[in-house]
Scaffold this active site. Sequence first.
Site, PDB file in Angstrom:
ATOM      1  N   ASP A  63      42.261  36.423  43.042  1.00 37.73           N
ATOM      2  CA  ASP A  63      42.090  37.806  43.162  1.00 37.73           C
ATOM      3  C   ASP A  63      40.134  37.378  43.129  1.00 37.73           C
ATOM      4  O   ASP A  63      39.339  36.709  42.045  1.00 37.73           O
ATOM      5  CB  ASP A  63      41.931  38.567  42.343  1.00 37.73           C
ATOM      6  CG  ASP A  63      43.433  39.326  43.175  1.00 37.73           C
ATOM      7  OD1 ASP A  63      44.075  38.612  43.576  1.00 37.73           O
ATOM      8  OD2 ASP A  63      44.046  39.768  42.623  1.00 37.73           O
ATOM      9  N   ASP A  64      39.247  38.856  43.621  1.00 36.06           N
ATOM     10  CA  ASP A  64      38.350  38.942  43.816  1.00 36.06           C
ATOM     11  C   ASP A  64      37.340  37.632  44.015  1.00 36.06           C
ATOM     12  O   ASP A  64      36.273  37.462  43.984  1.00 36.06           O
ATOM     13  CB  ASP A  64      37.351  38.797  42.784  1.00 36.06           C
ATOM     14  CG  ASP A  64      38.338  40.312  41.630  1.00 36.06           C
ATOM     15  OD1 ASP A  64      39.090  40.853  42.528  1.00 36.06           O
ATOM     16  OD2 ASP A  64      38.028  40.514  40.642  1.00 36.06           O
ATOM     17  N   HIS A 104      42.217  45.937  46.968  1.00 36.39           N
ATOM     18  CA  HIS A 104      41.674  45.372  44.906  1.00 36.39           C
ATOM     19  C   HIS A 104      41.657  46.826  44.254  1.00 36.39           C
ATOM     20  O   HIS A 104      42.137  47.721  44.807  1.00 36.39           O
ATOM     21  CB  HIS A 104      40.343  45.737  45.272  1.00 36.39           C
ATOM     22  CG  HIS A 104      38.615  45.174  44.652  1.00 36.39           C
ATOM     23  ND1 HIS A 104      39.563  44.330  43.249  1.00 36.39           N
ATOM     24  CD2 HIS A 104      37.903  46.147  43.960  1.00 36.39           C
ATOM     25  CE1 HIS A 104      38.333  44.829  43.096  1.00 36.39           C
ATOM     26  NE2 HIS A 104      38.151  45.447  43.055  1.00 36.39           N
TER      27      HIS A 104
END
Length: 319
Positions: free
Chosen positions: A13-14, A135
């Site tokens: 993620d991210d 998110h």
Amino acid sequence: MPQPKVKLVVTGDDFGYCPKRNQGIVDCFQAGGISNVSLLVNASAAEEAGVLAKRHHIPIGLHANLSEGVPVCQSLKQRSSTLLNQEGFFLGKMGFRKALQNGHLNMAEVELELRAQVRLFEELIGHLPCHMDGHQHVHVLPEVREVFAQVLSDFGILYTRVPVEAGLHACSWLSPPLQDFYTQVEKDAQEAAPVFRRHGIRWPDVYLGLTTMGQNMSLPNLKRALGYAMEGHLSPPVGHGGVASSSSLFSAAQRAPLTAELMVHPGYPSRPQEGGCGQGPDEFSCSAERQLELSALTQPLLLDFYSQERIQLCAFKDL
């Protein structure tokens, strides 16, 4: 090559959060520790991330962000929006949830921002995402999930994430506040599942990653999380497809492979004041925990474990 028992999507993620995060994610992918990434299009290094994904042929989806930094949708920036504070930033992980609970969020603005993020993803990557999640798990929240599901359906995005993790409540190392937050995330996700299903959206059979974040990521904890996920999967799931288990840890040899997603956050610590989504990097991003995850995911013992147990890393497009 024998058929895998488990097809495991390991999602970093991210992606796009900062240059150090980007480099760590690429290094993790090249070392075989992750098989998929999720892009924050409103992050400061998103454009660089897009270039890296194309250069290294990294499977990539959208990490829709409604809680951190600045919006992508220009019309939201030019007016007073229920999604933003007085400084023009999103309301934060808990601030977003509080505003939603109090009935202060305009779902039409949520839809505008989600659609703008999908379009920006397509501009950066050259194609639509094959999967899209939220998110800080905002996509499973009440009201938001209906809008989110409609956007995915309209764009033909087939896969999402449903963060319900077997064994969560047996984790004594999680602090009470974190346990409470994850319990609420699971409740929201369970209620989101029928909404996603109604729109034809799919997700892997099992999910893990809440109990193995940051300092909690280790070989024993990863094995434990995988064990809980597989042992607890005794009936056809609500997601991609069903695999029953028997006495051994991974015992689906005669059936179609079980599908799973492991959510991870590898990287190198962000430099102070470099990165983020418009407000600078957060504490977790600057800590050593990102690199701890990177090291844990690429250790030979874990990769050997995958091979021994016939766990095949893959992307959403391979499910």
